[in-house]
Design an enzyme around this catalytic site. Structure first.
Site, PDB file in Angstrom:
ATOM      1  N   ALA A 307       1.038  -1.034  -0.780  1.00  0.00           N
ATOM      2  CA  ALA A 307       0.179  -0.004  -0.079  1.00  0.00           C
ATOM      3  C   ALA A 307       1.224   1.697  -0.460  1.00  0.00           C
ATOM      4  O   ALA A 307       1.097   1.908  -0.842  1.00  0.00           O
ATOM      5  CB  ALA A 307      -1.092  -0.253   1.126  1.00  0.00           C
ATOM      6  N   SER A 310       2.389   1.431  -3.491  1.00  0.00           N
ATOM      7  CA  SER A 310       1.852   2.133  -4.223  1.00  0.00           C
ATOM      8  C   SER A 310       1.421   4.279  -3.874  1.00  0.00           C
ATOM      9  O   SER A 310       1.756   4.518  -4.529  1.00  0.00           O
ATOM     10  CB  SER A 310       0.238   1.322  -4.582  1.00  0.00           C
ATOM     11  OG  SER A 310       0.686   0.426  -4.618  1.00  0.00           O
ATOM     12  N   ILE A 314       3.060   7.225  -6.224  1.00  0.00           N
ATOM     13  CA  ILE A 314       1.597   8.065  -6.637  1.00  0.00           C
ATOM     14  C   ILE A 314       2.050   9.697  -5.706  1.00  0.00           C
ATOM     15  O   ILE A 314       1.986  10.989  -7.130  1.00  0.00           O
ATOM     16  CB  ILE A 314       0.217   8.384  -5.722  1.00  0.00           C
ATOM     17  CG1 ILE A 314      -0.310   6.642  -6.340  1.00  0.00           C
ATOM     18  CG2 ILE A 314      -0.902   9.396  -5.832  1.00  0.00           C
ATOM     19  CD1 ILE A 314      -1.297   6.370  -6.395  1.00  0.00           C
ATOM     20  N   ASP A 316       5.021  10.865  -5.796  1.00  0.00           N
ATOM     21  CA  ASP A 316       6.088  10.799  -6.697  1.00  0.00           C
ATOM     22  C   ASP A 316       5.663  11.615  -7.994  1.00  0.00           C
ATOM     23  O   ASP A 316       5.973  12.815  -8.164  1.00  0.00           O
ATOM     24  CB  ASP A 316       6.717   9.559  -6.874  1.00  0.00           C
ATOM     25  CG  ASP A 316       8.440   8.949  -5.960  1.00  0.00           C
ATOM     26  OD1 ASP A 316       8.582  10.282  -5.377  1.00  0.00           O
ATOM     27  OD2 ASP A 316       9.107   8.289  -5.856  1.00  0.00           O
ATOM     28  N   CYS A1138     -22.888   5.405  -6.376  1.00  0.00           N
ATOM     29  CA  CYS A1138     -21.373   4.590  -5.546  1.00  0.00           C
ATOM     30  C   CYS A1138     -20.827   5.547  -4.558  1.00  0.00           C
ATOM     31  O   CYS A1138     -22.101   5.520  -3.211  1.00  0.00           O
ATOM     32  CB  CYS A1138     -19.824   4.780  -6.313  1.00  0.00           C
ATOM     33  SG  CYS A1138     -19.461   3.414  -5.671  1.00  0.00           S
ATOM     34  N   HIS A1263     -21.323   2.582 -12.252  1.00  0.00           N
ATOM     35  CA  HIS A1263     -21.104   4.059 -12.304  1.00  0.00           C
ATOM     36  C   HIS A1263     -21.131   4.769 -14.050  1.00  0.00           C
ATOM     37  O   HIS A1263     -20.250   4.442 -14.804  1.00  0.00           O
ATOM     38  CB  HIS A1263     -19.563   4.042 -12.613  1.00  0.00           C
ATOM     39  CG  HIS A1263     -18.604   4.114 -10.932  1.00  0.00           C
ATOM     40  ND1 HIS A1263     -19.275   5.510 -10.297  1.00  0.00           N
ATOM     41  CD2 HIS A1263     -18.468   3.731 -10.367  1.00  0.00           C
ATOM     42  CE1 HIS A1263     -18.520   4.856  -9.487  1.00  0.00           C
ATOM     43  NE2 HIS A1263     -17.929   3.988  -8.711  1.00  0.00           N
ATOM     44  N   GLU A1265     -21.129   7.808 -15.084  1.00  0.00           N
ATOM     45  CA  GLU A1265     -20.507   8.851 -15.304  1.00  0.00           C
ATOM     46  C   GLU A1265     -18.470   8.231 -16.673  1.00  0.00           C
ATOM     47  O   GLU A1265     -18.164   9.124 -16.229  1.00  0.00           O
ATOM     48  CB  GLU A1265     -20.186   9.671 -14.128  1.00  0.00           C
ATOM     49  CG  GLU A1265     -19.467   9.247 -13.246  1.00  0.00           C
ATOM     50  CD  GLU A1265     -19.577   8.141 -12.562  1.00  0.00           C
ATOM     51  OE1 GLU A1265     -18.685   7.232 -11.012  1.00  0.00           O
ATOM     52  OE2 GLU A1265     -20.697   7.717 -12.913  1.00  0.00           O
TER      53      GLU A1265
END
Length: 1298
Positions: A307, A310, A314, A316, A1138, A1263, A1265
């Protein structure tokens, strides 16, 4: 302190699983019950009204029968002196609900365990129930009061080198886990003797982190001699050679957190910083690329390890230039053999592992969940990746040794976008405010940079464990929203300089920030936001608490920056200011001293350069003759090898549709089979250009021929990314991630030779640049097993990722064989030119062998010609289906194409084999290449194009797809292999199924696995009661009147941009509205015709999915009045999707006509589900769904809590007959279903969406959209042009307003 009992903490499935685990540890355990326990720190007695609000706040989640607890209490709490992420969010919600007497809420889990057990056994139970990094276990609820007591800060300590000399520093080196080299110890003694004082522990830790292999890449910058011969270039020098030879298209390389390459021009869609109205700004949308590894933490604690891996990657991306936006992610895992209980494979020989790390299977159960959970909650789609297992005993000149991945590779990467003016960092002016943005300091992840630079097993287990960080993705989302607001200001962007906080914490980030900006810095330690006041200065300065960035903001821009942070509810603090002189000073107002006061050049300056003197070893290998093997047995073994088998269990847990910019994810075709070669995103919502990324890695080859493994990784990346339409080969830029067991005999020379092969030879020959990469040089695990010294050493591992701008995202090729295109041929392009080299192939590995000769890229010209011909044929529309050849060889490539196309195969090998003994090698070799499907009448033309490019000897027609379930392979009319596609697909899917069964609700895993046996499954289909290409909003758009819709978000919501884009396209003005705007009275809902509550993870789903958001509206008088007034207006409409659906369902007491609505709780699978599901629109009053009733079509699904829970069966029946059910999940035959995965959450009677009696408010878990454009759909009918079917929903709303 108030103690409030909560709901049961475990579902029936999780309960039985945990009980089983405890029984395995302690056989005397006979029963288990677990419930949440809430603790409130209050400064005054609550009134009865306040108590009622608190009770409602703390009632969340699914309704599970409450038990009276019995058995011994194990109360698991956050560690004393810390504040958990749950606590900070729940306390925020309580404050937003007007509960000002509550200073803090905290939560624990009370486990009641029945049975007679000893204290030792009780300790074993406690160990199983908590994470000692962040939690503790108590036996009494009252002891929880210590949660709210504050520890006194610990003081600074100095290391006496003036008195104790070198020995004092060597002692500190071991005790603090600094991993300093001999020459670094000498350097520090000289430096501090020169300063005339003793160093403080904080300064030594800071030096160790900043100069660790992890941060400084000493091996890649070292000088070398090999076999006594001095080498001209460093490793980094050879990588940089690719840029020196071909720098075109690269805007930033080697100097920032990510590299930047030229992208396409498009209408970048975001809200205007002043008016908050969404709109498109036409400009170049450049591409940033980054791939990181997080191997060490993932070996020790896979969920948080993956986790935070990741999360760090992100950050960076977001911290590139003056601020950028992450867009799409990828992930990769390499581990040792899985040895799944009851499914151990013949080649998996048990060897053992050290206590301190977890098993390969545990890594693959927990690690992917951690990485996916972070990406999901942050709001970044995970679109490609790889997974390989390797562990084998091999014979070397030094004897037998085990090579494998006990220290795993956990790869986290991705791409983002950045504005042209923000690519380069700005200037840090003297006096600039030096800011930390994001979460608080906590005592986690101490010494991570130094720890990950050591071979696993050389530091103490406690230091290992302390170096793993913990994640809070919702905080990172808030930080990114701040960064987005800043870059959206264009030339008024207040950020002049930004770095993410990673290894070494602030002690690395702040010095790097000021040094890169040619400044010094003066900091105040006590200004650092701190959730653990008892920390010593070293711990405050060097901990690796996640979700933090450091920034320089000019004095004149500070107020603007502050206002943005306050609106986004993102914590920040001014910790220091920039100085002209290059000195680093950290003061401590609590103790009145200066823990750090040193010139930056001592910290970051002339630490000695490493020199490596190494020798080459003779290559290894063994004899492997595939012609003696039984082909049926070989097929079965190969299809079950994790590198070949379905990766479904890794994919459906990760959101692949968030952003609404995904054009190609891993799942292909109407049957959604995970076989895509590359990932593709759209540049923006108004164009068909985009970006592609793909991966390549062939690490076991390095044991036979390391340079070949490097060349093959690049080759595989190119044969994968070739499925997207790219203007020219040199547009592709590569990230190279290098993993090696430095110091292991022969490995350093293999590393050098491979970097040289890639950086000095192949990439320059191809005209391709490597502008970014990462190295991890400690890929070895050592331990002692009852007196026997054991070790597992990884092969040299190069993982390559390619990124490129895409010309037309609609022309991405997939492996789905098309049975609707007449008679077609399958053509093999064999870039190995008939050599069929079997070295280190999957077939060899499944027989415990290596072979001798590895496949290789023999001629770069062949690769260039292949790429050009494939691109040309795609451009001209000749290729119906495409798949590269890789793990498992030609047999696997063609089978995967058949799985995706739901068809049979008739393969004949006459044109590629001379005799029977070659057949196994032809079917299973892993030379570079591809298989394409073309119309038979175009076959001569296609073959001619390859011939004209010099590839005549590489191509052959090998057969045809057939419209039944049979797979047959023949040679000169004689059968070689036959099987049924369905059964072969089950073999291919079984490894994924076995892991899914252990991890998720086994009942759901069984249903999905059994569905593969269905013979007449038509796949996804579309049956519309309207014309998809008819724009019913066009007449209203022509009038120029654009009604306003409030695009509502709360902290942690991440789906607002694509929602705004859908409403914008339908003729609305979409306005960005944050809940903080409503609570502060900055926004009046009376100004809007419509409101839409968007998807995401508001408050990180703390206090239930959407429940915290709803309750901050219900129990805040201003917000309650605003929402109630809006819902009661007969000219208003509302949509909740959602998380917005969950939120509105919890506001039902304010919404007229919503009395039949359910509550949305955890999916039946107990897992986040990201899929394409079939739904049928029901007859209802919903203004969004008029004219759509009876239509059946696919839609994107991405949620963990979508199960519609009604009060009881009568309530379900009432809802059913009330006409307020708006959507139902159906199977591929169109029948309403509760079966998984067609119904991804298990909702009764397939309920997927609801509306009110008058139809003005509609809520749904799917979803629409994310799929309003045709190209956003993972699969779509060919007659869809620009619009997808769900665009009709938004246009219906526009028509209704008129």
């Amino acid at each position: 302190m108030l103690i409030l009992r909560g709901a049961p903490a475990l579902s029936a499935f999780r309960h039985s699983k945990l009980l089983e685990q405890l029984k395995q540890k302690v056989s005397a355990v006979s029963g288990l019950y677990a419930e949440f326990a809430h603790f409130a720190d209050v400064n005054d007695v609550l009134t009865s009204e306040e108590q009622q609000v608190l009770d409602r706040l703390l009632k969340y989640g699914p309704s599970v029968p409450v038990q009276e607890p019995s058995g011994r209490l194990f109360l698991v709490l956050p560690r004393f002196g810390t504040i958990s992420p749950w606590s900070s969010k729940a306390s925020d919600i309580a404050r937003n609900c007007g509960l000002s007497k509550i200073q803090r809420l905290e939560r624990g889990i009370a486990f009641y365990v029945e049975g007679q057990f000893s204290e030792t056994e009780a300790q074993a139970i406690a160990d199983s129930l908590h994470d000692r990094m962040t939690q503790l276990v108590l036996g009494d609820l009252e002891q929880a009061a210590n949660l709210f007591s504050h520890a006194q800060p610990k003081p600074l300590t100095a290391v006496d080198i003036l008195g104790g000399g070198r020995a004092a520093l060597e002692k500190a080196n071991v005790e603090l886990g600094l991993a300093l080299a001999e020459d670094e110890i000498d350097y520090l003694i000289t430096s501090f003797n020169g300063l005339g004082r003793n160093p403080h522990d904080i300064e030594l830790m800071m030096f160790a982190q900043a100069n660790s292999e992890h941060c400084r890449h000493k091996i890649f910058n070292a000088s070398w001699d090999i076999d006594g011969q001095s080498q001209e270039k460093s490793l980094f020098g050879m990588i940089k050679n690719t840029y020196q030879m071909h720098s075109e298209g690269v805007l930033s390389a080697y100097k920032d957190n990510a590299s930047v390459i030229v992208g396409n021009v498009a209408g970048r869609f975001f809200p205007d910083p002043e008016t908050r109205q969404y709109g498109a700004v036409q400009e170049p949308v450049h591409i940033l690329m980054k791939v990181e590894t997080h191997n060490h933490p993932t070996a020790i604690a896979p969920f948080p390890g993956a986790a935070t891996g990741s999360g760090g990657e992100i950050r960076d991306e977001g911290a590139t230039g003056r601020g950028a936006k992450p867009k799409a992610g990828l992930t990769g895992f390499t581990v040792s053999n899985l040895q799944i209980p009851g499914f151990v494979q013949p080649w998996e020989v048990p060897y053992g592992k050290p206590e301190r790390i977890v098993t390969a299977l545990d890594i693959m159960i927990e690690g992917p969940l951690g990485g996916a959970a972070f990406n999901n909650e942050f709001g970044r789609p995970a679109l490609t990746g790889y997974f390989r297992t390797f562990e084998q005993s091999i014979t070397t000149p030094h004897g037998d040794e085990v090579r494998g991945y006990h220290k795993p590779i956990m790869l986290a990467g991705g791409m983002g976008n950045i504005r042209e003016d923000h690519v380069q960092k700005g200037e840090i002016t003297v006096g600039s405010k030096l800011i930390v943005l994001g979460g608080p300091a906590m005592l986690i992840g101490l010494g991570g940079g130094a720890a990950s630079s050591m071979a696993t097993g050389t530091s103490s287990a406690d230091l290992d464990f302390a170096s793993v960080q913990r994640e809070n993705p919702e905080m990172e989302r808030r930080c990114q929203e701040v960064i987005d607001r800043c870059w959206q200001l264009g030339d008024r962007n207040p950020i002049s300089f930004i770095h993410d906080v990673g290894a070494g914490g602030l002690s690395n980030a702040f010095p790097e920030l000021v040094n890169d900006g040619d400044r010094g810095g003066r900091f105040e330690l006590r200004n650092v936001p701190n959730d653990e006041p008892g920390m010593a200065p070293l711990e405050i300065w060097s901990n690796e608490s996640q979700e933090r960035y450091v920034l320089a903001v000019g004095v004149e821009d500070f107020e603007r920056f502050k206002a943005i942070c306050e609106r986004e509810r993102c914590p920040f603090a001014v910790v220091g200011e920039a100085t002209a002189e290059p000195q680093l000073t950290v003061t401590d107002s609590h103790f009145g001293n200066s823990p750090v006061d040193m010139p930056l050049e001592v910290l970051l300056g002339k630490a000695p350069r490493m020199h490596r003197s190494v020798a080459r070893e003779e290559e290894i290998g063994d004899d492997f003759d595939p012609s003696t093997l039984d082909i049926e047995e070989s097929v079965q073994r190969v299809l079950r090898h994790p590198a070949v088998a379905s990766k479904s269990f890794l994919i459906t847990i990760g959101d692949r549709s968030i952003t609404g910019l995904v054009a190609r994810d891993q799942m292909v075709g109407p049957w959604q089979v995970p076989v895509a070669d590359c990932a593709v995103t759209a540049t923006s919502f108004d164009v068909n250009t985009g970006e592609a990324m793909a991966m390549g890695e062939r690490t076991p080859l390095a044991l036979l021929d390391a340079p070949a493994s490097g060349r093959m990784a690049i080759g595989e990346t190119l044969t994968n990314i070739a499925a997207s339409l790219i203007e020219k080969l040199s547009d592709i830029k590569l990230s190279a991630n290098w993993m090696s067991a430095a110091g292991h005999p022969g490995e350093d020379a293999r590393l050098y030779d491979t970097v040289k092969a890639v950086g000095m030879e192949l990439c320059p020959e191809l005209g391709i640049t490597i502008p970014v990469g990462k190295d991890s040089m400690s890929m070895k695990t050592r331990w002692s097993d009852e007196g026997t010294e054991k070790s597992v050493t990884s092969p040299l591992s190069l993982i390559v990722t390619g990124f490129a701008p895409v010309v037309d995202i609609r022309q991405t090729l997939t492996p789905e064989l098309r049975m609707d295109k007449g008679i077609t041929d399958l053509i093999l392009i064999d870039l190995g030119r008939g050599q069929n080299r079997m070295g280190a192939s999957i077939l060899a590995q499944t027989h415990g062998k290596l072979g001798r000769v590895a496949p290789d890229v023999d001629d770069a010209e062949d690769l260039k010609a292949f790429f050009a011909v494939i691109q040309g044929l795609n451009s001209d529309g000749h290729i119906l289906s495409y798949h590269d050849r890789s793990d498992g060889g030609l047999l696997v490539s063609t089978l995967e194409m058949a799985f995706a196309g739901h068809c049979g195969l008739n393969l004949h090998l006459d044109g590629v084999a001379d005799n029977v003994s070659e057949l196994s090698a032809i079917l299973f070799n892993e030379e570079l290449g591809a298989v394409i499907q073309v119309r038979q009448d175009a076959t001569p033309l296609v073959l001619a194009q390859f011939s004209a490019a010099g590839l005549e000897d590489c191509v052959a027609v090998i057969g045809q797809p057939i419209n039944n379930d049979e797979v047959s392979i023949s040679f000169h009319g004689e059968p070689v292999f036959s099987g049924q596609r369905r059964l072969l697909q089950r073999q291919w899917a079984e490894t994924s199924y076995q892991i899914q069964r252990l991890r998720d609700n086994a009942e759901c895993a069984d249903q999905e696995f059994d569905a593969l046996l269905e013979e007449d499954n038509p796949g996804l289909t579309v049956k519309l009661g309207f014309d998809v290409n008819d724009d019913i909003a066009a007449p209203y758009i022509k009038t120029g009147v654009r009604p306003q819709v409030a695009v509502l978000r709360e902290q942690g919501v991440n789906g607002q941009v694509e929602m705004a884009a859908a409403f914008d396209r339908a003729g609305f003005n979409a306005i960005d509205v944050h809940m903080s705007d409503i609570l502060a009275g900055r926004v009046d809902l009376n100004d809007f015709k419509g409101m839409v509550a968007c998807g995401g993870f508001s408050y990180g789903d703390v206090l239930g999915a959407g429940e915290g958001w709803a309750k901050s509206a219900l129990f805040n008088s201003r917000a309650r009045d605003a929402f109630q007034g809006f819902f009661e207006r007969s000219d208003s409409f509302t949509l909740g999707v959602c998380n917005g659906c969950q939120m509105l369902s919890n506001l039902h007491e304010l919404i007229p006509g919503s009395e039949f609505w359910p509550h949305f709780v955890r999916n039946r699978s107990e897992q986040f589900e990201a899929r394409v599901a079939m739904v049928q629109v029901q007859e209802s009053a919903s203004i969004f769904l008029q004219g759509m009733a009876g239509s059946r079509m696919p839609i994107a699904i991405a949620h963990g809590e979508g199960h519609a829970e009604f009060r009881n069966d009568d309530a379900l029946l009432e809802a059913d007959v009330s006409g307020t059910v708006a959507l139902r999940f159906v199977d591929n035959h169109g029948k309403v279903t509760e079966t998984y995965p067609a119904n991804p959450n298990g909702s009764p009677r397939g309920i997927g969406g609801m509306t009110t009696l008058d139809g003005r408010v509609t809520i749904m878990m799917p979803h629409p959209e994310r799929v309003f454009r045709a190209v956003q759909n993972s699969w779509r009918p060919e007659d869809w042009n620009e619009d997808g079917a769900w665009m009709r929903m938004f246009r219906n709303a526009r028509a209704w307003v008129n």
